[in-house]
Design an enzyme around this catalytic site. Structure first.
Site, PDB file in Angstrom:
ATOM      1  N   ARG A 258      -6.505  10.462  -0.381  1.00  0.00           N
ATOM      2  CA  ARG A 258      -6.236  10.940  -1.738  1.00  0.00           C
ATOM      3  C   ARG A 258      -7.530  11.099  -2.529  1.00  0.00           C
ATOM      4  O   ARG A 258      -7.698  12.051  -3.276  1.00  0.00           O
ATOM      5  CB  ARG A 258      -5.275   9.985  -2.443  1.00  0.00           C
ATOM      6  CG  ARG A 258      -3.833  10.172  -1.987  1.00  0.00           C
ATOM      7  CD  ARG A 258      -2.914   9.073  -2.491  1.00  0.00           C
ATOM      8  NE  ARG A 258      -3.130   7.817  -1.754  1.00  0.00           N
ATOM      9  CZ  ARG A 258      -3.127   6.631  -2.306  1.00  0.00           C
ATOM     10  NH1 ARG A 258      -2.925   6.493  -3.604  1.00  0.00           N
ATOM     11  NH2 ARG A 258      -3.342   5.557  -1.582  1.00  0.00           N
TER      12      ARG A 258
ATOM     13  N   HIS B  20       0.868  -1.176   0.000  1.00  0.00           N
ATOM     14  CA  HIS B  20       0.000   0.000   0.000  1.00  0.00           C
ATOM     15  C   HIS B  20       0.898   1.217   0.000  1.00  0.00           C
ATOM     16  O   HIS B  20       1.849   1.284   0.775  1.00  0.00           O
ATOM     17  CB  HIS B  20      -0.893  -0.015   1.249  1.00  0.00           C
ATOM     18  CG  HIS B  20      -2.025   0.952   1.179  1.00  0.00           C
ATOM     19  ND1 HIS B  20      -1.838   2.299   1.285  1.00  0.00           N
ATOM     20  CD2 HIS B  20      -3.363   0.766   1.002  1.00  0.00           C
ATOM     21  CE1 HIS B  20      -3.026   2.910   1.178  1.00  0.00           C
ATOM     22  NE2 HIS B  20      -3.961   1.997   1.010  1.00  0.00           N
TER      23      HIS B  20
END
Lengths: 285, 250, 643
Positions: free
Chosen positions: C269, C249
């Site tokens: 994000r 990740h």
């Protein structure tokens, strides 16, 4: 391979063969001698609460039984401790709502009419309950500190089951707050009977605003205006009201304390002015 | 940056135990659970402790630090001075298994006693419609990570073992509140809250809210509103009368 | 004969995360007596860590969304190495699985018209993730847990016993699957609390044990993720597929050290957070690979417009699939543009008002405040790649989740194939639900077909399992903790995010060495809640699984998704057709072989434009496609509106 832990290994500070009894020493739980291992000053808060509440009650008792210095006739200041004054025994001018009761019996304070409701409103208030259960009843004095009683049935039995009547005292408190608000209107008076404004007026006004903040922030009020609904979306106005009450409710403890102070300040100021000890600081007329 | 801290960790089982002294290295940025792990790896390989996510999300590493119920993974070492002795014990409301591990099955038992979500029988998956404002209250309660710190701190059971049968504890009273406020739940849970889950035992002293690592306002937003809903149902003659009249006129 | 506790069930579900619980619910609803076994307490499974959401093309946020688009995104994300049937079933069934959760009591965030709100996520063309703030995993696990309780209440009303048909065995570790005549007969394990052995007789076992992250040093995974299910399957004779694909990740916490690796959700994000290096540059614009060129913005202005108007603008490159972002961050750090603690900056503080951040990302705000003393509404976070998910796993049949061993099933992260070489965010939770349920159905069909002829456990197998489990209590010097630390460090360094032939070979030598030393691991104390012993047993699983990872990483000489070979940086269409299969031979040695990837059906291929397919498929495959005769134009017209 299996190992027993019969004796304390070196470095052990406390060999625990605490006999089982109640609370944290109930059978099966980790046998630790100290009933609490809290090292901070957990007793401070309940102690301070105890002292302040006791002092306030004492002040209230003394003031309620004095039966004088509760009204400043020149400016229409009536202390909330004696409002409403409803008998012919009251100082002339202080009877904003007439005199339906005629002569008042000698030994009963004027405050007997409203003060019990206000006290019961605060006595059954969810914040005050927390505060005095902790500080007066030690049930518990602080979190993870053992409480002082062997038996505990909470609010399931008489008399504490009566705490559920909080909302009735809330209704009464609303009525009394309305009366107090009306009293403030009377305090916008000059010596000549026209408009006037003094420090006393501002104190009375501030006090009543704070009283409303406390009263409307009540948990029962929050439930009544909207909390009991399961579909806010179908009641947008009540949802809005619930939100506003929620904002006050989040500061309920703050207003509970501040109004204790503001009541004393208001009453003491009026008592001092009424007794002639100090003069009222006038701003207009 | 690193220093040697003094720890007292309770070691033992149901038969008895001791607060064992340890001196152990502490580095910058560490939490109490890191220190417990360091103890395991260096001085006490069989020290039993429950943990899982290490990020305050699973609620496994509940214990008591200096007498206060806390998550080991969310207690930063920087909250203590270097001189302070740090005492770590298991939860003191539940039976101990070994060292820092307790038997929390009480909570799973109580979870089972709360009637499950009861949606309208004819509502099909995909047809659920709920407004954000209507789910927000229950969503707050669903943040609960079931660390059971509130169950541990609540004096109703902590100080009174015999109340365990009749009192569900803050976590599961909150679950009742969550379902009672659910916009699509069809059950009336007020009677059960009072009779079966012991809501009346709660004297709202707010310790549950104080220890909640998720900062859920358990008392103000769940327990008190639930108490008020019970008042609506059981103690309010005005509401009772209103309902009576409405039922008659409709 | 070993002293042990015995239980008899129809189905044993190992693992109580999303997949395990959904499988158990299904098995119980199919009328099977079901046991759920978990290493932790009930409700603590690693699924709680999932933050972003559940991907399902319900079309609530954008009605153009449908299963075909979801399928396309999944295949693209997996670089076409996915088991196409799994990706198809997943895309088709995910919406119903999410809606089901609402009937169990889940409370997702809502759209203004009262439906389930859906959010944007990396690699998904439309807003697709059903979510609850940033704690969706917790909602999922709690919902399934409460559904289990509700089923137990039903049983209680009927039989007077909550556990008559569905029982949770918490804090119990399974060490071996037992077989008879080649089929599953039961499972052997121990109570973590007492160390006491437990024997389960059951004709079907569903593995739902999650991943292998604890073999790596920097990981978002909890201690439970030791590859137990992978190893159990291997030892039972099943095979693992494509273990080289491990997802790092891109955004894990890098500081403080004790929480290094803990996840920072992709929603940061998705909701506007941007990545910057130490020079303050939004570096992701430099890392858009050619295959994605047309779908991602070229300028910051366009990227910023996308948050408001996704219809008419291309997405910001911060939302590229995870493998791309992780590699980009890795490269920035390597080239010396890192933040003070060796990551990059993820900033949302300058992008959204503080109040909005607290509302949309409450648990991130909480996590950084409590763990790192960083206020994300006022300052950037420091993040870096962390081992997060293994795409590879037990090879299963797409429709039934059955492995090659009769009676053995696998679902969720422990199963392989669904995500190809790289998983999209949000596809994990939907995977758990879709294939968890299918495993439950598969197991019940198997048991129905079995009738009364259930395999019987052999006493000798039980004794052998007990002996192996007790082996670490020997007078030997190797400390399991130090062995584990060494394994984690080496796997991170040598078979981590970027791989090279020499290093992977070194890793294999290291594994030889560790295997040898593992034979002389000794633990102190007794069997009650003894973490040293538990780790010693888990270590055996990690070592087997790590070898599969390393062997496959060495074999696959290309870079694709979660497998990056520095010496073979390109994606090779020849390799797209190859699955790497890992098995144990008779003497428990790990074997690796190649096997063709299941073919993508013509109608599924036609969902893509030919130009896109030409980036992935070999020339002969493309020729076959063209010979299939149908027009790819028609396929792409079907629900496609890609810019």
């Amino acid at each position: 391979m299996p190992r027993t832990r019969a004796s304390a290994p070196p470095g052990a500070t406390e060999v625990s063969n605490v006999p089982f009894s109640g609370g944290v020493h109930a059978p099966g739980r980790a046998r630790i001698a100290a009933r609490t291992l809290r090292e901070d000053r957990w007793w401070l808060q309940p102690f301070v609460t105890f002292v302040c509440f006791s002092a306030w009650l004492l002040y209230g008792l003394v003031r309620a039984s004095l039966q004088r210095d509760y009204f400043v006739a020149d400016y229409g200041y009536l202390t909330p401790f004696y409002s409403p004054c409803l008998s012919t025994s009251c100082v002339p001018g202080s009877t904003h709502f007439g005199t339906p009761f005629g002569e008042w019996p000698a030994l009963i304070p004027f405050a007997a009419l409203t003060l019990p409701f206000l006290l019961l409103f605060r006595l059954t208030c969810y914040y005050y309950r927390k505060a005095y259960y902790r500080s007066f009843w030690n049930s518990p004095p602080a979190c993870a500190v053992p409480e002082a009683h062997r038996e505990y049935s909470g609010e399931t039995r008489f008399p504490l089951i009566m705490q559920n009547l909080h909302r009735y005292f809330f209704y009464a408190a609303v009525v009394i707050s309305l009366i107090n608000t009306y009293d403030v209107l009377h305090a916008f008076r000059g010596r000549d009977g026209g408009f006037g404004l003094g420090l006393g007026t501002l104190i009375l006004l501030a006090n009543v605003v704070l009283l409303w903040c406390y009263t409307l922030g009540c948990h029962s009020c929050r439930n009544i205006v909207g909390g009991r609904l399961n579909h806010f979306s179908k009641h947008p106005l009540r949802y809005k009201a619930w939100g506003l009450v929620g904002k006050l409710n989040a500061r309920h403890m703050l207003f509970a304390w501040v109004t204790l102070g503001s009541l004393v300040v208001t009453d003491a100021y009026i008592a001092l002015v009424s007794a002639g000890t100090i003069g009222d600081f006038r701003i207009i007329n | 940056m690193s220093y040697d801290a003094r720890f007292k960790v309770w070691r033992g089982d149901a038969a008895g135990g001791v607060l064992q002294d340890y001196t152990v290295e502490v580095n910058e940025g560490e939490v109490v659970l890191d220190i417990i792990h360091r103890l395991q790896a260096t001085q006490a390989p069989d020290l039993a402790v429950r943990w899982n996510c290490k990020a305050g999300k699973c609620g496994s590493c509940s214990a008591e630090i200096n007498g206060k119920p806390r998550l080991l993974c969310m207690t930063r070492m920087s909250t203590f001075t270097e001189e302070q002795v740090i005492t770590v014990t298991p939860l003191r409301t539940f039976p101990v298994m070994r060292d820092l591990v307790t038997d929390v099955s009480f909570n799973y038992q109580k979870a089972r006693e709360v009637q499950a979500f009861s949606p309208p029988a004819d509502l099909q998956p995909g047809d659920y419609r709920m407004q954000q404002v209507d789910v927000e209250r229950s969503q707050e309660f669903r943040k609960c990570i079931e660390c059971f710190l509130c169950q541990d701190v609540c004096h109703v059971v902590r100080d009174h073992e015999d109340n365990k049968t009749s009192f569900a504890g803050p976590r599961f009273l909150m679950r009742v509140a969550e379902l009672d406020m659910h916009p699509l739940d069809t059950a009336d849970r007020r009677q059960a809250a009072k009779e079966e889950h012991g809501l009346g035992y709660c004297n709202i002293t707010k310790c549950c809210t104080e220890v909640c690592p998720e900062h859920i306002k358990i008392t103000d937003n769940a327990l008190i509103p639930l108490k008020e809903r019970v008042v609506d149902r059981h103690y309010d003659p005005v509401v009772w009368l209103g309902n009576k009249i409405r039922r008659r006129s409709s | 004969m070993t002293d042990l506790e015995r239980h008899d069930y129809d189905v044993i579900v190992i693992g109580a995360g999303g997949a395990g619980l959904r499988a158990a619910i299904e098995a119980r609803e199919q009328g099977l007596r079901t046991a759920i076994i978990c290493k932790s307490l009930f409700g603590k499974a690693h699924t709680v860590m999932a933050e972003g959401g559940i991907a399902a093309s319900m079309g609530n946020a954008n009605e153009k969304d449908n299963w075909q688009t979801h399928f396309r995104d999944t295949m693209r994300g997996g670089k076409f190495l996915n088991n196409p049937r799994m990706a198809e079933l997943h895309a088709k069934e995910a919406p119903m699985r999410v809606w089901e959760l609402e009937t169990y009591g889940a409370l997702f965030d809502r759209t203004p018209d009262g439906r389930i709100s859906q959010r944007n996520f990396g690699g998904h063309e439309y807003p697709r993730l059903a979510h609850v703030g940033d704690r969706t995993g917790l909602e999922l696990i709690r919902t399934l847990q409460q559904k289990i309780v509700s089923l137990q209440q039903e049983d209680h009303r009927e039989t007077g016993d909550y556990e008559s048909r569905l029982r949770v065995f918490a804090e119990l570790t399974v060490t071996d699957i037992l077989k008879a005549d080649g089929a599953v007969a039961g499972a052997f394990g121990y109570w973590r609390e007492s160390g006491r052995f437990v024997l389960f007789s059951a004709p079907a076992v569903i593995l739902a044990t999650g991943g292998i992250g604890k073999s790596f040093k920097v990981t978002s995974n909890s201690w439970e993720y030791t590859g137990d299910g992978h190893a159990l399957a291997l030892r039972a004779g099943a095979s693992l597929v494509n273990m080289e694909f491990i997802q790092f990740h891109p955004t894990g916490m890098v500081w403080p050290p004790s929480v290094k690796g803990i996840l920072v959700t992709e929603s940061v994000r998705g909701d506007g957070g941007v990545l910057r290096n130490s020079e303050g540059k939004r570096f992701m614009f430099d890392y858009v690979p050619d295959v994605f060129r047309g779908q991602y913005a070229d300028t910051e202005e366009e990227a910023d417009r996308w948050y408001k108007d996704p219809e008419n603008n291309k997405r910001p490159p911060e939302l590229l699939p995870r493998d791309e972002v992780a590699r980009a961050i890795n490269n920035e750090v390597k080239e010396g543009r890192s933040s003070p603690h060796g990551g990059v900056f993820l900033d949302v503080s300058t992008r959204l008002p503080a109040e909005e951040i607290r509302r949309r990302l409450p648990s991130m705000h909480h996590q950084f405040k409590e763990l790192a003393d960083v206020d994300i509404t006022a300052e950037p976070m420091e993040v870096g790649p962390t081992c997060h998910y293994v795409m590879g796993g037990v090879e299963v049949d797409a429709d039934t989740a059955a492995t090659s061993v009769p009676g053995l099933y696998a679902a969720g992260e422990v199963a392989g194939g669904m995500h190809g070489s790289n998983r999209l965010g949000g596809n994990s939770l939907s995977d758990l639900l879709v294939f968890g349920r299918r495993a439950g159905v598969g197991a019940s069909e198997y048991i129905a077909a079995l009738g009364d002829s259930r395999p019987a456990i052999q006493d000798a197998d039980v004794d052998r399992a007990a002996e192996v489990a007790l082996a670490p209590f020997r007078d030997a010097s190797e400390n399991p903790y130090s062995l584990h630390q060494e394994l984690q460090q080496k796997m991170n360094d040598l078979v981590g995010i970027i791989r090279r032939e020499g290093e992977v070979r070194e890793a294999l030598d290291m594994l030889d060495d560790l295997d040898e030393r593992a034979k002389s691991v000794g633990v102190e104390g007794h069997r009650q809640f003894n973490p040293g012993w538990h780790l010693a047993l888990d270590l055996r699983n990690m070592l087997a699984v790590c070898r599969c990872v390393a062997l496959a990483a060495l074999e696959r000489t290309e870079s694709r998704g979660g497998h990056t070979r520095e010496d073979f940086p390109g994606m090779d269409p020849e390799w797209r057709g190859v699955n790497l299969i890992c098995t144990l031979d008779g003497s428990d040695a790990v074997q690796l072989r190649r096997q063709p990837v299941p073919e993508i059906r013509q109608d599924l291929l036609e969902l893509f434009e030919r130009t896109e397919l030409s980036k992935y498929l070999t020339a002969p495959e493309l020729a076959r496609l063209d010979a299939g005769g149908s027009s790819t134009q028609q396929g792409s017209a079907d629900g496609s509106d890609r810019s």
